[in-house]
Scaffold this active site. Structure first.
Site, PDB file in Angstrom:
ATOM      1  N   ASP A 100       0.846  -1.194   0.000  1.00  0.00           N
ATOM      2  CA  ASP A 100       0.000   0.000   0.000  1.00  0.00           C
ATOM      3  C   ASP A 100       0.881   1.245   0.000  1.00  0.00           C
ATOM      4  OD1 ASP A 100       0.829  -0.638   2.689  1.00  0.00           O
ATOM      5  OD2 ASP A 100      -0.658   0.764   3.467  1.00  0.00           O
ATOM      6  N   GLU A 167      -0.072  -1.137   5.853  1.00  0.00           N
ATOM      7  CA  GLU A 167       0.998  -0.594   6.698  1.00  0.00           C
ATOM      8  C   GLU A 167       0.836   0.902   6.939  1.00  0.00           C
ATOM      9  OE1 GLU A 167       4.793   1.107   7.975  1.00  0.00           O
ATOM     10  OE2 GLU A 167       3.699   1.567   6.150  1.00  0.00           O
TER      11      GLU A 167
END
Ligand code: BES
Ligand code: MN
Ligand code: MN
Length: 480
Positions: A100, A167
Site C-alpha cells: 500500500d 501498513e
C-alpha cells in the site's frame, strides 16, 4: 562465487525491464488510507501475488476481515504470504514489505503525475508514489527471484514472504495473523524462520548506504471540540459563545514546545539519558546538520550539534501536530466560527515507551488542560492507531551478513542507524518468532517518502536489488 556474479550481471542487463515492472506497480493506486481506493489495494495484492506465482513462489492470500475507517466499514486488503525452498541445510529468511502507499494528488504540488512512473533523464530518478515506499524495495526482491529463475540458479537460502496492504494505516489485522500462524507451530507459515529482513526505510543521507537496528513506535490521537449545532457567523456570534477552534488551538499549543520538548507530563521522562558510549555511536555516523537541512530544503535544524540532531530523530520521542479537520481553509477570508473541529497529532515512541503506557498520560493531561479552559464546549479524545518501538541486536550474524553485502556492492562501510519512522509489525516479528530482525534500506534520505515528487534513484533500485540478493548469499554462507 560464480552464481553470485551471474546474478549481478543479470540485474544490470535487465534494468530496463525492472523499471517497467516498477512503473506497472506504481500505476496501481493502492492507497490504504482512503476508502475510495480500497479496490485498488486489492488489485495491487492480486498483481503482487501473480508476480510471485510466475516466479515460482508458492503463495497464499489471507483474508484479514473487515475494519472501520473514518466511519466506513471496509474489507481489509489481504496479506500475501509466499514461500520458496525448504532445504533443511539452508537458512530460512523471512521478507516483509508493504504494497500500500500514501495518498497523492498532482495538485499537492507534484511536478508529474504521481501514479505514472517518470524516469527523469537529467537525474536518473524514478519518480512516482510508492517508488521508494515501499514498491521499489518489494520489486527488488522480485528482481532477485527473477534472476535466479531465469538463470536456473538455486537460491542460497529458503525464503518466506509476508506482504501487507495496510501498513500506512496501522497494519490492522497483521499482528493477529502472525500470532495465530506462530501458534500453529510446525504447521504455521512462519515455522523455521532463522531471521527477518525488511527493506522499508532509507539511508541517513544521500551518499552512504546503511543498515538499521531501530524504529520508533507511534501513538496517534484525534481531539474533537464541538459546540454550536452549526457553523456560525463570526459577526453575529463572535464574543458571544465559546468557540471550538479557540479551545482546540489552545489545547494543541500545550502539547510540545518550539524546541521539540514534549509537554505532556511523564512522556519524555520515560526515556533514559544517553551515555557517552551511545553518543559516540551517533558521532561516528557519516552525517551532518547540512544533510538534514538539504533533505528538508531549509536551514531549520533544531540544533547545530549533529549528535543532538541525530538523537532527536533516533533515540528520543517526538510529538508532531498534523492538522485540523473542519476548520476553514482555502481561498478567501470566510468569517465563520466552525461548529466542530478535530486536531490530529502523534507521538513517536522509543523504548521503553509503548502506546498503552503513553495513552493514559495524554488523556489525563488533555482532560486537565481542557478543564482549565472553563469552556462549555464538548471535548472528545480518540486514539486512532499505534505501534510499538523496536531496537535490535546489531552484532547478530544477520547484521554482519548485511554489512558484508553492503561493502561488496557499494564498496562503502554502511552507517549503522536507528530510524525515526515506524513499521508497526517489526516488533511483532521479533517477539513472536524470537529471531533477529534487520532493516536493509534501498532508498536515500532525500527520496521524499509520503511527500510530493517521491523518487527512488535508478542506481538505488538496481544496486539495491543487487544488495538484497548479495545479502541472501551472505546469510547462506553463515555458519551459526
Ligand atoms: N517506510 C515507512 C517507515 C519509515 C518512515 C522508516 C520514515 C524510516 C523513516 C512506513 O511506510 C511508514 O510510513 N510508516 C508509518 C507507520 C504508521 C502509519 C503506523 C509512519 O512511520 O508514519
Ligand atoms: Mn514504508
Ligand atoms: Mn510510509
Amino acid at each position: 562465487m560464480a552464481a553470485l556474479s551471474r546474478f549481478l550481471s543479470f540485474i544490470d542487463q535487465n534494468a530496463g525491464r525492472f523499471i517497467q515492472r516498477l512503473a506497472d506497480a506504481v500505476s496501481i493506486q493502492s492507497i490504504s488510507g482512503n476508502g475510495v481506493h480500497r479496490q485498488d489495494v486489492f488489485k495491487m495484492a492480486l498483481w503482487l501475488q501473480g508476480q510471485l506465482d510466475t516466479l515460482g513462489v508458492q503463495t497464499k492470500s489471507v483474508d484479514l476481515g473487515r475494519h472501520v475507517m473514518d466511519g466506513q466499514d471496509l474489507p481489509l486488503p489481504p496479506a500475501i504470504l509466499g514461500r520458496i525452498g525448504d532445504d533443511p541445510k539452508k537458512k530460512t529468511v523471512l521478507i516483509y514489505g508493504h504494497y500500500d502507499v500514501q495518498p497523492a494528488e498532482k495538485s499537492d504540488g507534484w511536478d508529474t503525475e504521481p501514479f505514472t512512473l517518470v524516469v527523469d533523464p537529467a537525474t536518473d530518478r524514478l519518480i512516482g508514489r510508492g517508488s521508494t515506499d515501499d514498491k521499489g524495495p518489494i520489486l527488488g526482491w522480485l528482481n532477485v527471484l527473477e534472476a535466479h529463475k531465469a538463470l536456473g540458479l538455486d537460491l542460497p537460502v529458503n525464503l518466506k514472504f509476508c506482504f501487507e496492504g495496510m501498513e500506512e494505516s496501522g497494519s490492522d489485522g497483521l499482528d493477529e495473523l502472525i500470532t495465530s500462524e506462530v501458534a500453529k507451530g510446525k504447521d504455521g507459515w512462519f515455522w523455521g524462520v532463522d531471521c527477518v529482513c525488511i527493506s522499508d526505510n532509507y539511508w541517513l543521507n544521500s551518499r552512504t548506504p546503511c543498515i538499521t537496528y531501530g524504529l520508533r513506535g507511534l501513538a496517534y490521537f484525534k481531539l474533537t471540540v464541538s459546540g454550536p449545532a452549526r457553523d456560525l457567523h463570526s459577526g453575529s456570534f463572535g464574543r458571544t459563545v465559546h468557540e471550538p477552534m479557540t479551545d482546540l488551538v489552545l489545547l494543541m499549543s500545550k502539547l510540545v514546545d518550539t524546541n521539540g520538548k514534549i509537554l505532556v507530563p511523564g512522556v519524555d521522562e520515560m526515556v533514559s539519558v544517553a551515555s557517552q558510549e551511545e553518543k559516540a555511536l551517533y558521532a561516528q555516523l557519516d552525517y551532518s546538520v547540512a544533510d538534514v537541512e538539504n533533505a528538508v530544503g531549509a536551514p531549520i535544524a533544531l540544533s547545530d550539534d549533529k549528535v543532538e540532531v541525530l538523537m532527536g530523530r533516533m533515540r528520543y520521542p517526538s510529538l508532531s501536530l498534523h492538522g485540523i479537520e473542519g476548520a476553514f481553509y482555502g481561498a478567501g477570508a470566510k468569517t465563520v466560527i466552525p461548529a466542530s473541529v478535530s486536531g490530529k497529532f502523534s507521538i513517536r515512541l522509543v523504548p521503553p515507551q509503548t502506546p498503552e503506557a503513553v495513552e493514559p498520560l495524554v488523556f489525563a493531561y488533555i482532560n486537565a488542560e481542557f478543564a482549565r479552559l472553563n469552556s462549555k464546549n464538548k471535548l472528545k479524545i480518540e486514539n486512532l492507531h499505534g505501534g510499538k518501538p523496536w531496537v535490535a541486536d546489531h552484532t547478530h550474524w544477520n547484521y554482519e551478513a548485511a554489512k558484508r553485502a553492503t561493502e561488496a556492492v557499494y564498496k562503502q562501510t554502511p552507517n549503522l542507524t536507528r530510524e525515526g519512522g515506524s513499521i508497526p509489525v517489526t516488533l511483532t516479528f521479533a517477539e513472536s518468532l524470537g529471531v533477529n530482525v534487520l532493516l536493509l534500506p534501498m532508498g536515500r534520505g532525500d527520496d521524499g517518502a509520503h511527500s510530493t515528487n517521491e523518487k527512488l534513484d535508478k542506481s538505488n533500485f538496481i544496486e539495491g536489488s543487487k544488495l538484497l540478493g548479495t545479502y541472501l548469499y551472505e546469510v547462506g554462507a553463515v555458519n551459526a
